[in-house]
Design an enzyme around this catalytic site. Structure first.
Site, PDB file in Angstrom:
ATOM      1  N   ARG A  68       0.821  -1.213   0.000  1.00 34.17           N
ATOM      2  CA  ARG A  68       0.000   0.000   0.000  1.00 34.17           C
ATOM      3  C   ARG A  68       0.862   1.274   0.000  1.00 34.17           C
ATOM      4  NH1 ARG A  68      -3.699   2.693   4.339  1.00 34.17           N
ATOM      5  NH2 ARG A  68      -5.324   3.634   3.047  1.00 34.17           N
ATOM      6  N   HIS A  72       0.527   4.439  -2.515  1.00 39.63           N
ATOM      7  CA  HIS A  72       0.306   5.814  -2.059  1.00 39.63           C
ATOM      8  C   HIS A  72       1.481   6.728  -2.389  1.00 39.63           C
ATOM      9  CE1 HIS A  72      -3.198   5.086   0.985  1.00 39.63           C
ATOM     10  NE2 HIS A  72      -3.377   4.459  -0.149  1.00 39.63           N
ATOM     11  N   VAL A  76       1.148  10.106  -5.856  1.00 39.67           N
ATOM     12  CA  VAL A  76       1.396  11.498  -5.454  1.00 39.67           C
ATOM     13  C   VAL A  76       2.752  11.940  -6.011  1.00 39.67           C
ATOM     14  CG1 VAL A  76       1.559  13.080  -3.495  1.00 39.67           C
ATOM     15  CG2 VAL A  76       0.084  11.054  -3.345  1.00 39.67           C
ATOM     16  N   ASP A  80       8.325   8.527  -6.080  1.00 36.49           N
ATOM     17  CA  ASP A  80       9.509   9.322  -5.758  1.00 36.49           C
ATOM     18  C   ASP A  80       9.838   9.316  -4.272  1.00 36.49           C
ATOM     19  OD1 ASP A  80       7.431  10.741  -4.729  1.00 36.49           O
ATOM     20  OD2 ASP A  80       7.891  12.637  -5.722  1.00 36.49           O
ATOM     21  N   ASN A 100      -3.670   8.499   4.573  1.00 33.60           N
ATOM     22  CA  ASN A 100      -2.510   7.938   5.281  1.00 33.60           C
ATOM     23  C   ASN A 100      -2.601   7.995   6.812  1.00 33.60           C
ATOM     24  OD1 ASN A 100      -1.273   7.339   2.864  1.00 33.60           O
ATOM     25  ND2 ASN A 100      -0.058   9.234   2.805  1.00 33.60           N
ATOM     26  N   PRO A 169      -7.640   7.579  -4.282  1.00 35.50           N
ATOM     27  CA  PRO A 169      -9.090   7.401  -4.142  1.00 35.50           C
ATOM     28  C   PRO A 169      -9.494   7.131  -2.695  1.00 35.50           C
ATOM     29  CG  PRO A 169      -8.183   5.937  -5.839  1.00 35.50           C
ATOM     30  CD  PRO A 169      -7.023   6.554  -5.139  1.00 35.50           C
ATOM     31  N   HIS A 199      -6.276  -6.004  -2.219  1.00 37.64           N
ATOM     32  CA  HIS A 199      -7.121  -6.111  -1.022  1.00 37.64           C
ATOM     33  C   HIS A 199      -7.437  -7.571  -0.700  1.00 37.64           C
ATOM     34  CE1 HIS A 199      -8.652  -1.650  -1.347  1.00 37.64           C
ATOM     35  NE2 HIS A 199      -7.365  -1.737  -1.100  1.00 37.64           N
ATOM     36  N   THR A 200      -6.719  -8.490  -1.296  1.00 37.00           N
ATOM     37  CA  THR A 200      -6.785  -9.893  -0.898  1.00 37.00           C
ATOM     38  C   THR A 200      -5.976 -10.117   0.378  1.00 37.00           C
ATOM     39  OG1 THR A 200      -6.288 -12.166  -1.571  1.00 37.00           O
ATOM     40  CG2 THR A 200      -4.804 -10.483  -2.385  1.00 37.00           C
ATOM     41  N   ASP A 251     -10.016  -9.240   3.088  1.00 35.66           N
ATOM     42  CA  ASP A 251     -10.504 -10.527   2.577  1.00 35.66           C
ATOM     43  C   ASP A 251     -10.695 -11.445   3.782  1.00 35.66           C
ATOM     44  OD1 ASP A 251     -10.790 -13.125   1.660  1.00 35.66           O
ATOM     45  OD2 ASP A 251      -8.858 -13.190   0.632  1.00 35.66           O
ATOM     46  N   THR A 254      -9.311 -15.568   3.360  1.00 35.03           N
ATOM     47  CA  THR A 254      -7.873 -15.870   3.489  1.00 35.03           C
ATOM     48  C   THR A 254      -7.116 -14.551   3.669  1.00 35.03           C
ATOM     49  OG1 THR A 254      -7.734 -15.851   1.066  1.00 35.03           O
ATOM     50  CG2 THR A 254      -7.903 -18.004   2.111  1.00 35.03           C
ATOM     51  N   ASP A 259      -4.293 -14.303  -2.942  1.00 35.05           N
ATOM     52  CA  ASP A 259      -4.981 -15.234  -3.849  1.00 35.05           C
ATOM     53  C   ASP A 259      -6.130 -14.489  -4.520  1.00 35.05           C
ATOM     54  OD1 ASP A 259      -6.919 -14.944  -1.886  1.00 35.05           O
ATOM     55  OD2 ASP A 259      -6.530 -16.894  -0.974  1.00 35.05           O
TER      56      ASP A 259
HETATM   57  C1  HEM Z   1      -9.131   1.560  -6.012  1.00 34.59           C
HETATM   58  C2  HEM Z   1      -9.079   2.437  -5.049  1.00 34.59           C
HETATM   59  C3  HEM Z   1      -8.623   2.100  -3.658  1.00 34.59           C
HETATM   60  C4  HEM Z   1      -9.216   2.523  -2.529  1.00 34.59           C
HETATM   61  C5  HEM Z   1     -10.420   3.418  -2.415  1.00 34.59           C
HETATM   62  C6  HEM Z   1      -8.488   1.946  -1.430  1.00 34.59           C
HETATM   63  C7  HEM Z   1      -8.771   2.163  -0.100  1.00 34.59           C
HETATM   64  C8  HEM Z   1      -8.196   1.489   0.943  1.00 34.59           C
HETATM   65  C9  HEM Z   1      -8.583   1.631   2.322  1.00 34.59           C
HETATM   66  C10 HEM Z   1      -9.652   2.572   2.828  1.00 34.59           C
HETATM   67  C11 HEM Z   1      -7.834   0.769   3.052  1.00 34.59           C
HETATM   68  C12 HEM Z   1      -7.897   0.569   4.549  1.00 34.59           C
HETATM   69  C13 HEM Z   1      -7.226   1.722   5.238  1.00 34.59           C
HETATM   70  C14 HEM Z   1      -7.579   1.795   6.705  1.00 34.59           C
HETATM   71  O1  HEM Z   1      -8.726   2.009   7.020  1.00 34.59           O
HETATM   72  O2  HEM Z   1      -6.682   1.654   7.546  1.00 34.59           O
HETATM   73  C15 HEM Z   1      -6.956   0.097   2.140  1.00 34.59           C
HETATM   74  C16 HEM Z   1      -6.038  -0.853   2.499  1.00 34.59           C
HETATM   75  C17 HEM Z   1      -5.164  -1.427   1.623  1.00 34.59           C
HETATM   76  N1  HEM Z   1      -5.001  -1.107   0.296  1.00 34.59           N
HETATM   77 FE1  HEM Z   1      -6.263  -0.029  -0.826  1.00 34.59          FE
HETATM   78  N2  HEM Z   1      -7.483   1.188  -1.922  1.00 34.59           N
HETATM   79  C18 HEM Z   1      -7.509   1.254  -3.277  1.00 34.59           C
HETATM   80  C19 HEM Z   1      -6.606   0.675  -4.149  1.00 34.59           C
HETATM   81  C20 HEM Z   1      -5.489  -0.011  -3.758  1.00 34.59           C
HETATM   82  C21 HEM Z   1      -4.390  -0.344  -4.614  1.00 34.59           C
HETATM   83  C22 HEM Z   1      -4.277   0.065  -6.079  1.00 34.59           C
HETATM   84  C23 HEM Z   1      -3.502  -1.046  -3.864  1.00 34.59           C
HETATM   85  C24 HEM Z   1      -2.164  -1.622  -4.238  1.00 34.59           C
HETATM   86  C25 HEM Z   1      -1.664  -1.660  -5.432  1.00 34.59           C
HETATM   87  C26 HEM Z   1      -4.057  -1.139  -2.528  1.00 34.59           C
HETATM   88  C27 HEM Z   1      -3.496  -1.829  -1.486  1.00 34.59           C
HETATM   89  C28 HEM Z   1      -4.017  -1.894  -0.206  1.00 34.59           C
HETATM   90  C29 HEM Z   1      -3.549  -2.795   0.814  1.00 34.59           C
HETATM   91  C30 HEM Z   1      -2.507  -3.878   0.627  1.00 34.59           C
HETATM   92  C31 HEM Z   1      -4.261  -2.491   1.972  1.00 34.59           C
HETATM   93  C32 HEM Z   1      -4.069  -3.111   3.362  1.00 34.59           C
HETATM   94  C33 HEM Z   1      -3.007  -2.295   4.093  1.00 34.59           C
HETATM   95  C34 HEM Z   1      -2.679  -2.763   5.501  1.00 34.59           C
HETATM   96  O3  HEM Z   1      -3.215  -3.748   5.992  1.00 34.59           O
HETATM   97  O4  HEM Z   1      -1.840  -2.087   6.129  1.00 34.59           O
HETATM   98  N3  HEM Z   1      -5.244  -0.480  -2.494  1.00 34.59           N
HETATM   99  N4  HEM Z   1      -7.192   0.553   0.860  1.00 34.59           N
END
Ligand code: HEM
Ligand SMILES: *[C@@H]1O[C@H](CO)[C@@H](O)[C@H](O)[C@H]1NC(C)=O
Ligand SMILES: *[C@@H]1O[C@H](CO)[C@@H](O)[C@H](O)[C@H]1NC(C)=O
Ligand SMILES: *[C@@H]1O[C@H](CO)[C@@H](O)[C@H](O)[C@H]1NC(C)=O
Length: 333
Positions: A68, A72, A76, A80, A100, A169, A199-200, A251, A254, A259
């Site tokens: 993540r 992020h 932005v 970089d 963040n 987003p 988000h898996t 998810d 799992t 996956d």
């Molecule tokens: C499509 C738009 C996306 C939105 C709106 C979004 C939003 C979010 C939100 C709200 C969380 C949880 C944050 C929290 O409440 O602490 C999250 C977690 C996460 N996002 Fe996304 N996300 C998006 C796309 C992506 C992309 C493109 C990736 C990676 C290439 C990604 C990877 C992750 C990962 C791995 C987590 C878990 C992080 C953790 O457990 O520390 N997300 N995302």
């Protein structure tokens, strides 16, 4: 005589005028390649992998957090390392942005990687590249696909809090808004669906999806595109007020395995975030792709590296732009 003198002057001036173009092409080529550190830091990839592996062994979620942070970072001002900068007299940190604050993590692991790299080959491997490599390693360590990471990014000397707030987003953005934010970064609907597959793994705080449980559209009703028995379960740990920071797996089937269960969950109306569920409810094309990935892990694993590389290519600093930070948290003095 006068003629050849004129010729000499003109060609000299021309050469001088064009020289920067030639040189800038060499030094600011703007492209990345896998073997960038082969000579300058041959052990770079190995070192990153070993620190990430240790961190993930200690806490499975760290793999998700590191993927993540790369996302992020890239959304932005390009990939970089801007997200890594702390507040200082010249920097307003992106760590304080809405996406963040209280949720981006993994910065201590990045510090550990940087420390190990500085010991092996000082002032050589950029923080932006560390994030790209760590994201790949995190995928592999949790059972996801591998790929050759393109390298040669340099680190920014500035951060953008507003960029972080506006370009990344939000979980309650509409499907068109999310797709627009991806398109502004040169990514398409295939990249959106594929990268959302991250988000898996990983977790979300209650505050990021509470709206869906209690008051989706301001009429006091929950989001009916969310499975209502799953919603009932979620409400137990995510009350209407309080519990903002309570954590839930993205998810639930799992939670630490990379996956295609994320896509299966979406088809069962069990996507945790609104931004997850809209991938099947608001766009036919996106829904078709979710179906394909839910049926065929291979297909997801083939596309994920391509989309990660595309994301990793978002306007990197190369050549003489930016710098190689000595400490990922601050610009060099
Ligand atoms: C499509 C738009 C996306 C939105 C709106 C979004 C939003 C979010 C939100 C709200 C969380 C949880 C944050 C929290 O409440 O602490 C999250 C977690 C996460 N996002 Fe996304 N996300 C998006 C796309 C992506 C992309 C493109 C990736 C990676 C290439 C990604 C990877 C992750 C990962 C791995 C987590 C878990 C992080 C953790 O457990 O520390 N997300 N995302
Ligand atoms: C950085 O400083 C600003 C105020 O100057 C503050 O609002 C923000 O929370 C700080 N960010 C972090 C990550 O501490
Ligand atoms: C999205 O969530 C933010 C932060 O919780 C909130 O301020 C905003 O009103 C929500 N937007 C919509 C359209 O529901
Ligand atoms: C739902 O949201 C609307 C608009 O934000 C607000 O006016 C209303 O009081 C909320 N209802 C409940 C039950 O929270």
């Amino acid at each position: 005589m006068a003629k050849s003198m004129t010729f000499l002057i003109v060609t000299t001036l021309l050469a001088l005028a064009l020289a920067p173009l030639c040189f800038s092409h060499k030094t600011d080529g703007g492209y990345l390649y896998p073997h960038y550190y082969e000579r300058s830091c041959p052990k770079a990839l190995e070192i990153v992998k070993s620190v990430v592996a240790k961190a993930v062994a200690k806490e499975a979620r760290m793999a998700a957090s590191l993927i993540r942070v790369h996302f992020h970072d890239c959304f932005v001002k390009g990939c970089d390392g801007s997200i890594l900068l702390d507040n200082s007299s010249t920097i307003i940190s992106e760590k304080g942005s809405n996406p963040n604050r209280n949720s981006a993590r993994g910065f201590n692991v990045v510090d550990d990687i940087k420390t190990a790299l500085e010991k092996e080959c000082p002032h050589t491997v950029s923080c932006a590249d560390i994030l790209a490599i760590a994201a790949r390693d995190s995928s592999v360590l949790t059972g996801g696909p591998s790929w050759e990471v393109l390298l040669g990014r340099r680190d920014s000397r500035s951060a953008s809090l507003s960029g972080s707030n506006n370009n990344i987003p939000a979980p309650n953005n509409t499907f068109p808004t999310i797709l627009t934010k991806f398109k502004l970064k040169g990514l398409d609907i295939v990249d959106l669906v594929t990268l959302s597959g991250s988000h898996t793994i990983g977790k979300s705080r209650c505050t990021s999806f509470r709206q869906r449980l209690y008051n989706q559209s301001g009429n006091g009703q929950p989001d009916f595109t969310l499975d209502q028995s799953y919603a009932r379960q979620l409400r137990k740990g995510c009350p209407q007020s309080g519990g903002d920071q309570n954590l839930f797996p993205l998810d639930f089937v799992t939670p630490t395995k990379f996956d295609n269960n994320y896509f299966k969950n979406l088809l069962a109306s069990k996507g945790l975030l609104n931004s997850d569920q809209v991938l099947v409810t608001k766009s036919e094309r996106s829904m078709e792709l979710v179906k394909k990935y839910a049926e065929n892990t291979e297909l997801f694993f083939q596309q994920f590296p391509k989309s990660m590389i595309k994301m990793g290519n978002i306007t990197p600093l190369t050549g003489s732009k930016g710098e190689i930070r000595k400490n990922c948290r601050k610009v060099n003095s």
